[in-house]
Design a protein around this motif. Structure first.
Motif, PDB file in Angstrom:
ATOM      1  N   GLY A   1      58.894 138.147  56.510  1.00 31.63           N
ATOM      2  CA  GLY A   1      58.373 139.397  55.978  1.00 31.63           C
ATOM      3  C   GLY A   1      58.063 139.362  54.500  1.00 31.63           C
TER       4      GLY A   1
ATOM      5  N   ASN B   1      47.464 138.145  54.821  1.00 32.36           N
ATOM      6  CA  ASN B   1      48.724 138.694  55.327  1.00 32.36           C
ATOM      7  C   ASN B   1      49.025 138.016  56.658  1.00 32.36           C
ATOM      8  OD1 ASN B   1      50.894 140.172  56.265  1.00 32.36           O
ATOM      9  ND2 ASN B   1      49.766 142.075  56.530  1.00 32.36           N
ATOM     10  N   PRO B   2      49.993 137.060  56.694  1.00 31.75           N
ATOM     11  CA  PRO B   2      50.909 136.656  55.637  1.00 31.75           C
ATOM     12  C   PRO B   2      50.256 135.679  54.659  1.00 31.75           C
ATOM     13  CG  PRO B   2      51.350 135.364  57.600  1.00 31.75           C
ATOM     14  CD  PRO B   2      50.301 136.362  57.969  1.00 31.75           C
TER      15      PRO B   2
ATOM     16  N   SER C   1      53.447 141.894  56.150  1.00 30.10           N
ATOM     17  CA  SER C   1      53.906 142.569  57.373  1.00 30.10           C
ATOM     18  C   SER C   1      53.670 141.739  58.625  1.00 30.10           C
ATOM     19  CB  SER C   1      53.221 143.927  57.516  1.00 30.10           C
ATOM     20  OG  SER C   1      51.803 143.779  57.562  1.00 30.10           O
ATOM     21  N   ASN C   2      52.628 140.907  58.641  1.00 27.59           N
ATOM     22  CA  ASN C   2      52.370 140.065  59.811  1.00 27.59           C
ATOM     23  C   ASN C   2      53.370 138.922  59.944  1.00 27.59           C
ATOM     24  OD1 ASN C   2      50.177 141.593  60.610  1.00 27.59           O
ATOM     25  ND2 ASN C   2      48.682 140.317  59.559  1.00 27.59           N
TER      26      ASN C   2
ATOM     27  N   ASP D   1      63.919 141.348  63.326  1.00 25.85           N
ATOM     28  CA  ASP D   1      62.887 140.658  62.559  1.00 25.85           C
ATOM     29  C   ASP D   1      63.510 139.469  61.839  1.00 25.85           C
ATOM     30  OD1 ASP D   1      64.299 141.755  60.365  1.00 25.85           O
ATOM     31  OD2 ASP D   1      62.918 143.428  60.182  1.00 25.85           O
TER      32      ASP D   1
ATOM     33  N   TYR E   1      64.292 139.167  58.753  1.00 28.49           N
ATOM     34  CA  TYR E   1      65.358 139.558  57.829  1.00 28.49           C
ATOM     35  C   TYR E   1      66.694 139.614  58.555  1.00 28.49           C
ATOM     36  CZ  TYR E   1      61.813 140.880  54.373  1.00 28.49           C
ATOM     37  OH  TYR E   1      60.783 140.876  53.474  1.00 28.49           O
TER      38      TYR E   1
ATOM     39  N   PRO F   1      63.041 134.812  55.422  1.00 33.19           N
ATOM     40  CA  PRO F   1      62.439 135.793  56.331  1.00 33.19           C
ATOM     41  C   PRO F   1      60.936 135.861  56.127  1.00 33.19           C
ATOM     42  CG  PRO F   1      63.604 136.904  54.549  1.00 33.19           C
ATOM     43  CD  PRO F   1      63.905 135.445  54.401  1.00 33.19           C
TER      44      PRO F   1
ATOM     45  N   LEU G   1      56.720 139.587  59.706  1.00 32.63           N
ATOM     46  CA  LEU G   1      58.031 140.192  59.955  1.00 32.63           C
ATOM     47  C   LEU G   1      58.776 139.551  61.115  1.00 32.63           C
ATOM     48  CD1 LEU G   1      57.344 143.993  59.353  1.00 32.63           C
ATOM     49  CD2 LEU G   1      59.015 142.561  58.155  1.00 32.63           C
TER      50      LEU G   1
END
Length: 402
Positions: A355, A125-126, A359-360, A335, A337, A353, A362
């Protein structure tokens, strides 16, 4: 009649780019003229000798039947030679090389071969969203391990070792890393192998990006002493040889593990078209001149994409490799997005994006280098015009506030 979807898809949605490319196509059909810097699909052609080999084989009357599930001996030998030449890794083409219809296919084959319900799998993550998808579809428990700028986008193996790893059977790793472009040193890969050995975890190393804008020699995890006991490696010709749509990849490693994967794979496809296999043999034999020419093109494009991201106020991570640029979003946006939405609406350009990778990611965006320089210049001009308009609007608002 109502036909319920299988529960194995309960947590797996349509792949992000499958959905997004359809949305962008609809916008373009309506006249929007969106410039996409999203997916990493090389727009450059293969070497002329590669397409010539495809055409020559396709002209042979006997070339169009089913092929073997393990690929031709010539293709397996070419893949083994490629590993020896570029990574210094000796492979037995008879059992330690398994050609694939792209490495993405291989991820599913590996998951379905080795994972059961009740097993756990470590994913970054990611990271590439397909890692999560194949783990979920197999019925395994997904456990994320964090990659952050603080750790240089490398996993904290000491911290991970303190967690309960009893049920963990597989760990997906990917260096050079997508989406951050981080390369892993041989020393880190050696630590990774030691970690896997200590905890009896099978490493699945996804390695398609090592030849693009990498200032150091490409590295295979299998070059690490002892890695063959605990690792399989996926590789692909999609990025390195501009064969993304041809679907040519490989899984390499221990013969017994590959034999197990073949049990699953042989029930899923009927072999690769002979013309593609013969063309891949030619592609794998290309020398340093091919990669130098390829990277010269990408260097020029990278300069334009960096300028575009900096014009947006983004902060690109230093020392990146691969087909993308990963960059932190400026504070004015919530973020990646939010920045993506603004750029799409105001500059008619699409950037990914961060995300979608976890979550890392974002606070980040990712931009692809897979557009010609003229298109990238137009995208840069649109972004610069967008920023001028935003600055003028803020100045006007500030004037009225005072």
């Amino acid at each position: 009649m109502n036909v319920p979807v299988a529960t194995r898809l309960a947590h797996t949605g349509e792949y992000y780019f499958s959905r997004k490319l359809r949305e962008l196509a609809a916008l373009n059909a309506a006249g929007a003229n969106i410039i996409s810097l999203g997916i990493g699909s090389p727009d450059l052609p293969p070497h002329p000798s590669v397409t010539a080999a495809l055409a020559a084989t396709a002209a042979q009357p006997g070339a169009h039947g089913y092929q073997g599930y393990q690929g031709t001996p010539a293709l397996r030998q070419a893949m083994a030679d490629f590993y020896q030449c570029h990574y210094g890794v000796a492979l037995d083409p008879a059992g330690e090389v398994l050609p694939l219809l792209g490495s993405k296919e291989g991820l599913m084959h590996v998951a379905m071969t080795f994972l059961d319900a009740g097993d756990a799998v470590l994913i970054p993550n990611p990271g590439y969203p397909t890692y999560r998808a194949v783990a979920e579809i197999s019925g395994a428990e997904v456990r994320e391990y964090d990659l952050t700028a603080v750790t240089g986008w490398l996993p904290d193996l000491d911290a991970l070792a303190q967690t309960d790893l009893v049920k963990v059977k597989l760990m997906f790793v990917n260096y050079p890393h997508m989406p951050t472009g981080t390369a892993a040193s041989p020393a880190f890969l050696a630590r990774l192998v030691a970690f896997a050995r200590a905890h009896e975890i099978l490493l699945i190393h996804d390695n398609p990006y090592g030849f693009i804008l990498n200032e150091t020699p490409p590295v295979s995890l299998l070059a690490v002493p002892g890695a063959r006991d605990v690792a399989l490696e996926l590789n692909s010709l999609s990025k390195s040889h501009n064969l993304a749509g041809w679907r040519v990849g490989m899984l390499v490693g221990r013969a017994d593990l590959l034999a197990a994967v073949l049990r699953f794979k042989s029930n899923m496809d009927s072999g690769m078209f002979l013309g593609v296999q013969q063309a891949a043999v030619v592609a794998l034999a290309l020398g340093a001149d091919w990669f130098e020419e390829l990277n010269a093109t990408y260097r020029a494009r990278r300069a334009l994409v960096l300028a575009l991201l900096r014009a947006l106020g983004c902060q690109p991570e230093p020392g990146q490799t691969g087909l993308f640029i990963w960059a932190a979003v400026p504070p004015e946006y919530a973020d990646g997005y939010a920045l993506n939405d603004a750029v799409l609406a105001q500059a008619r350009a699409f950037i990914t994006p961060g995300g979608i990778f976890g979550s890392n990611g974002l606070g980040y965006v990712r931009a692809s280098l897979c557009q010609p320089e003229a298109v990238l210049r137009e995208a840069l001009e649109r972004v610069e015009e967008m920023q001028k308009e935003r600055h003028a609007e803020r100045s006007e608002a500030s004037r009225w506030d005072t």
